[in-house]
Write a protein that holds these residues in place. Sequence first.
Motif, short mmCIF file in Angstrom:
data_model
loop_
_atom_site.label_atom_id
_atom_site.label_comp_id
_atom_site.label_asym_id
_atom_site.label_seq_id
_atom_site.Cartn_x
_atom_site.Cartn_y
_atom_site.Cartn_z
N PRO A 14 15.18 11.14 37.77
CA PRO A 14 15.04 12.55 38.17
C PRO A 14 13.64 12.90 38.64
O PRO A 14 13.48 13.75 39.53
N TRP A 15 12.62 12.27 38.06
CA TRP A 15 11.25 12.56 38.50
C TRP A 15 11.03 12.07 39.92
O TRP A 15 10.38 12.74 40.73
N PHE A 16 11.57 10.90 40.24
CA PHE A 16 11.49 10.38 41.61
C PHE A 16 12.18 11.33 42.58
O PHE A 16 11.62 11.72 43.61
N ASN A 17 13.40 11.73 42.24
CA ASN A 17 14.18 12.55 43.16
C ASN A 17 13.58 13.94 43.35
O ASN A 17 13.56 14.47 44.47
N LEU A 18 13.08 14.53 42.29
CA LEU A 18 12.45 15.85 42.42
C LEU A 18 11.14 15.75 43.19
O LEU A 18 10.77 16.69 43.90
N ALA A 19 10.44 14.63 43.05
CA ALA A 19 9.21 14.44 43.83
C ALA A 19 9.53 14.28 45.31
O ALA A 19 8.78 14.77 46.17
N VAL A 20 10.63 13.59 45.62
CA VAL A 20 11.06 13.49 47.01
C VAL A 20 11.34 14.88 47.57
O VAL A 20 10.89 15.24 48.67
N GLU A 21 12.07 15.65 46.81
CA GLU A 21 12.42 17.00 47.25
C GLU A 21 11.18 17.84 47.52
O GLU A 21 11.07 18.51 48.55
N GLU A 22 10.22 17.79 46.60
CA GLU A 22 9.00 18.56 46.76
C GLU A 22 8.19 18.08 47.96
O GLU A 22 7.64 18.89 48.72
N SER A 23 8.14 16.77 48.16
CA SER A 23 7.37 16.22 49.28
C SER A 23 7.98 16.62 50.62
O SER A 23 7.25 16.94 51.57
N ILE A 24 9.30 16.59 50.69
CA ILE A 24 9.96 17.02 51.93
C ILE A 24 9.63 18.48 52.21
O ILE A 24 9.24 18.86 53.32
N PHE A 25 9.77 19.30 51.19
CA PHE A 25 9.60 20.74 51.37
C PHE A 25 8.18 21.09 51.83
O PHE A 25 7.98 21.99 52.64
N ARG A 26 7.19 20.37 51.30
CA ARG A 26 5.81 20.67 51.66
C ARG A 26 5.41 20.15 53.03
O ARG A 26 4.46 20.65 53.63
N SER A 27 6.14 19.13 53.54
CA SER A 27 5.67 18.47 54.76
C SER A 27 6.59 18.62 55.96
O SER A 27 6.20 18.27 57.08
N MET A 28 7.80 19.12 55.76
CA MET A 28 8.76 19.16 56.86
C MET A 28 8.29 20.08 57.98
O MET A 28 7.72 21.15 57.73
N PRO A 29 8.52 19.70 59.24
CA PRO A 29 8.23 20.61 60.35
C PRO A 29 9.08 21.87 60.24
O PRO A 29 10.22 21.84 59.78
N ASN A 30 8.53 22.96 60.70
CA ASN A 30 9.22 24.24 60.57
C ASN A 30 10.52 24.30 61.36
O ASN A 30 11.42 25.08 61.05
N ASP A 31 10.64 23.46 62.39
CA ASP A 31 11.84 23.50 63.22
C ASP A 31 12.85 22.41 62.86
O ASP A 31 13.77 22.12 63.63
#
Length: 338
Positions: A14-31
Motif C-alpha cells: 500500500p505504501w508503494f501504491n499510494l506513493a505512485v498515486e501521489e507522484s502522478i498527481f504532483r507531476s502530471m501535465p494539466n492536459d
Amino acid sequence: MSTIRVLVSMSYDPWFNLAVEESIFRSMPNDQRVLFLWRNADCVVIGRAQNPWKECNTRKMEQDGITLARRQSGGGAVFHDLGNTNFTFMTGKPEYNKEHSTHIILEALKALNIEAKATGRNDLVVESKEGERKFSGSAYRETMDRGFHHGTLLLNADLSRLANYLNPDPKKLQAKGITSVRSRVTNLSEINPEISHESVSDAILSAFFSYYNETVEPEYISPDSLPDLPNFIANFEQQSHWDWNFGRSPEFTQTLSERFVWGGVDLHLDIKKAQIVNAKLFTDSLDPAPLEMLTNVLIDKTYNIETFNQAISQVGDVFPNNLNELTELKAWIKTAIA
C-alpha cells in the motif's frame, strides 16, 4: 502526443501504491487524463485527517501483521485485501469532474453484467434482496489546476476481517478527528461469481479508452520496475514513514482505569501528533511516588507501547521495591492502549 496515460501496479504494497498515486498527481501535465489501477495486500488505509487509534484496532493489526497506510485524500478508514480492486482517475481542470470517472466505472461494471448506481455519500451500490448494498467507496482531492477521484471495489474481500480491524477496542477516546461512517457492504462476486481483479481491470481499461476515444499501452509498474515519475522515491519514503501514518493524527485524549490489589489507577493522557503532551495519574495506592514519576517520564514521548515499557522500566530502576506493582501495571497497559 497522447492525452491519456494508464499505469497498472503489480505491487501489493500500500505504501508503494499510494506513493505512485501521489507522484502522478504532483507531476502530471494539466492536459493529461490518467488512470491508475492497483490493489493492496492486507492493510487498513485511513484518510489524511483521521486518528488511527480511533478508527482502527491497531493492537490487533500489529498482532496479525496488518499494515497501516495514510492516504493523501480525505474520507474514512477502509480495510484492503487482494479481494479489492482500487482505481484512481486524475484530470486537469477545468475538465476534472468526478461524475466522468464514476460513469466509466459504472459502464465497466455493465460490461460484467452488474447494474450499479452512485449514491449521495460518494458510494456505489447494487440492489439485493435486503435492499441497497455498498460495494465501492470513494475519496477526492483537488488543487487549483487538477483533481483526482479514487476508490475501491469489493470483489471478493473478506468482509469479516474488515469488521475486525475497523472496530476499535472499547475505550474512552474523545477524538477531535473524523469518525468514519460505516455502511452495509457486499462483494460483487455475490452478483457475478466469475468476477476477478483481471476482468474488472480489463473492463475499466476498455471503458476508459472508449470514454476518451483513445488507446495507449498500460505501464506495468512494481518495486522491480519503478514508475517513470518525478520524486517517486521521496514520496515512497514519506508514505512508509511512521511520522506520516501515525504522527499526523489529530489531538485526542485517553482515559485508562483499572483496580489492582494494591490500589486503583486512573491515567489521563493528552496526545497531539502522536506525542504525549500531558499525563495525569490518580491513585489511592499507599505508595504513589512510582506512579507520579511515571507521568513525568511519559511527557513528550511517542504514544506507543514501547514508550510505556521503557518508562515503567525506568521507574523500576528508581523504585526496585515496587517491581511487582509496576509489572502488573505494565501488563495492564499493554492491553489497555491500542
